[in-house]
Scaffold this active site. Structure first.
Site, PDB file in Angstrom:
ATOM      1  N   SER A   1      30.608  28.912  35.154  1.00 39.26           N
ATOM      2  CA  SER A   1      31.050  28.578  33.797  1.00 39.26           C
ATOM      3  C   SER A   1      32.217  27.600  33.860  1.00 39.26           C
ATOM      4  O   SER A   1      32.324  26.682  33.045  1.00 39.26           O
ATOM      5  CB  SER A   1      31.480  29.846  33.054  1.00 39.26           C
ATOM      6  OG  SER A   1      30.395  30.732  32.945  1.00 39.26           O
TER       7      SER A   1
ATOM      8  N   LYS B   1      43.412  35.443  25.442  1.00 40.15           N
ATOM      9  CA  LYS B   1      42.862  34.290  26.165  1.00 40.15           C
ATOM     10  C   LYS B   1      41.960  33.479  25.249  1.00 40.15           C
ATOM     11  O   LYS B   1      41.015  34.027  24.670  1.00 40.15           O
ATOM     12  CB  LYS B   1      42.063  34.814  27.368  1.00 40.15           C
ATOM     13  CG  LYS B   1      42.240  33.990  28.616  1.00 40.15           C
ATOM     14  CD  LYS B   1      41.610  34.684  29.800  1.00 40.15           C
ATOM     15  CE  LYS B   1      40.490  33.855  30.385  1.00 40.15           C
ATOM     16  NZ  LYS B   1      39.769  34.557  31.429  1.00 40.15           N
TER      17      LYS B   1
ATOM     18  N   ARG C   1      27.540  35.574  43.946  1.00 38.89           N
ATOM     19  CA  ARG C   1      27.215  34.235  44.428  1.00 38.89           C
ATOM     20  C   ARG C   1      27.683  34.012  45.855  1.00 38.89           C
ATOM     21  O   ARG C   1      27.082  33.278  46.616  1.00 38.89           O
ATOM     22  CB  ARG C   1      27.912  33.181  43.546  1.00 38.89           C
ATOM     23  CG  ARG C   1      27.230  32.958  42.231  1.00 38.89           C
ATOM     24  CD  ARG C   1      28.106  32.178  41.302  1.00 38.89           C
ATOM     25  NE  ARG C   1      29.273  32.969  40.930  1.00 38.89           N
ATOM     26  CZ  ARG C   1      30.172  32.622  40.035  1.00 38.89           C
ATOM     27  NH1 ARG C   1      30.066  31.468  39.429  1.00 38.89           N
ATOM     28  NH2 ARG C   1      31.171  33.409  39.732  1.00 38.89           N
TER      29      ARG C   1
ATOM     30  N   HIS D   1      23.453  33.186  34.851  1.00 38.30           N
ATOM     31  CA  HIS D   1      23.534  34.462  34.127  1.00 38.30           C
ATOM     32  C   HIS D   1      22.142  34.892  33.646  1.00 38.30           C
ATOM     33  O   HIS D   1      21.762  36.062  33.758  1.00 38.30           O
ATOM     34  CB  HIS D   1      24.467  34.336  32.916  1.00 38.30           C
ATOM     35  CG  HIS D   1      25.893  34.031  33.263  1.00 38.30           C
ATOM     36  ND1 HIS D   1      26.616  33.033  32.660  1.00 38.30           N
ATOM     37  CD2 HIS D   1      26.733  34.603  34.168  1.00 38.30           C
ATOM     38  CE1 HIS D   1      27.839  33.013  33.165  1.00 38.30           C
ATOM     39  NE2 HIS D   1      27.944  33.942  34.075  1.00 38.30           N
TER      40      HIS D   1
END
Ligand code: ADP
Length: 153
Positions: free
Chosen positions: A129, A42, A91, A18
């Site tokens: 992550s 969440k 990615r 990031h």
């Protein structure tokens, strides 16, 4: 016109991948707003407060970077904070499939909102992550993947 980009994500946690997108994005934009998307339904692994502090510490000397959190549609958050671009990292093809659809929806929501994609630096492409959370959960060292010291306050 000032070029302002919102870099949205869960950033749970914010990784070196990031940070690389933010640094490279600064060559294109006058200001980058790192937007931590919070979804009240969440639960996060790393708290919003802690991650905000860590990201702030990472970019403390840079006045062209701002940090916000939002519980809203990303397009609305961009509009609200005066960002005319969204910045995202790519990615692999899985990222592409997802981003392709979402960027079109976002532009439909806010007409002028363009998404700019940066291809991940190859050495950082394997970092996610999700993997960092998994490693951390089972006690593995994650410092190599993060641009700040996790344990330090
Ligand atoms: P989200 O929950 O929206 O997927 P993430 O926090 O996982 O958010 O990621 C935010 C953005 O950063 C996305 O555009 C994602 O593709 C990008 N990203 C994630 N990991 C990397 C990495 N290692 N290198 C470059 N970009 C990355």
């Amino acid at each position: 016109m000032k070029k302002v980009a919102l870099f949205p994500g869960s950033f749970d946690p914010f990784t070196k991948g990031h940070a690389d997108i933010v640094k490279r994005g600064l060559k294109l934009f006058d200001e980058i707003i790192i937007g931590i998307g919070t979804n009240s339904a969440k639960k996060r692994y790393f708290s919003l407060e802690m991650m905000t502090d860590k990201i702030r510490e990472t970019f403390k000397d840079n006045e062209h970077i701002k940090i916000i959190s939002y519980d809203d549609l990303t397009a609305n958050a961009a509009h609200q904070h005066g960002a005319n671009f969204l910045l995202r990292g790519l990615r692999n093809t899985t990222d592409f499939e997802y981003e392709n659809t979402i960027s079109q929806v976002n532009r439909h929501l806010v007409g002028e909102l363009e998404t700019v994609f940066l291809i991940t630096s190859p050495e950082l492409a394997p970092i996610s992550s999700t993997i960092v959370r998994e490693l951390h959960k089972y006690g593995a060292k994650v410092d190599d993947y993060l641009p700040y010291d996790l344990e330090e306050n």
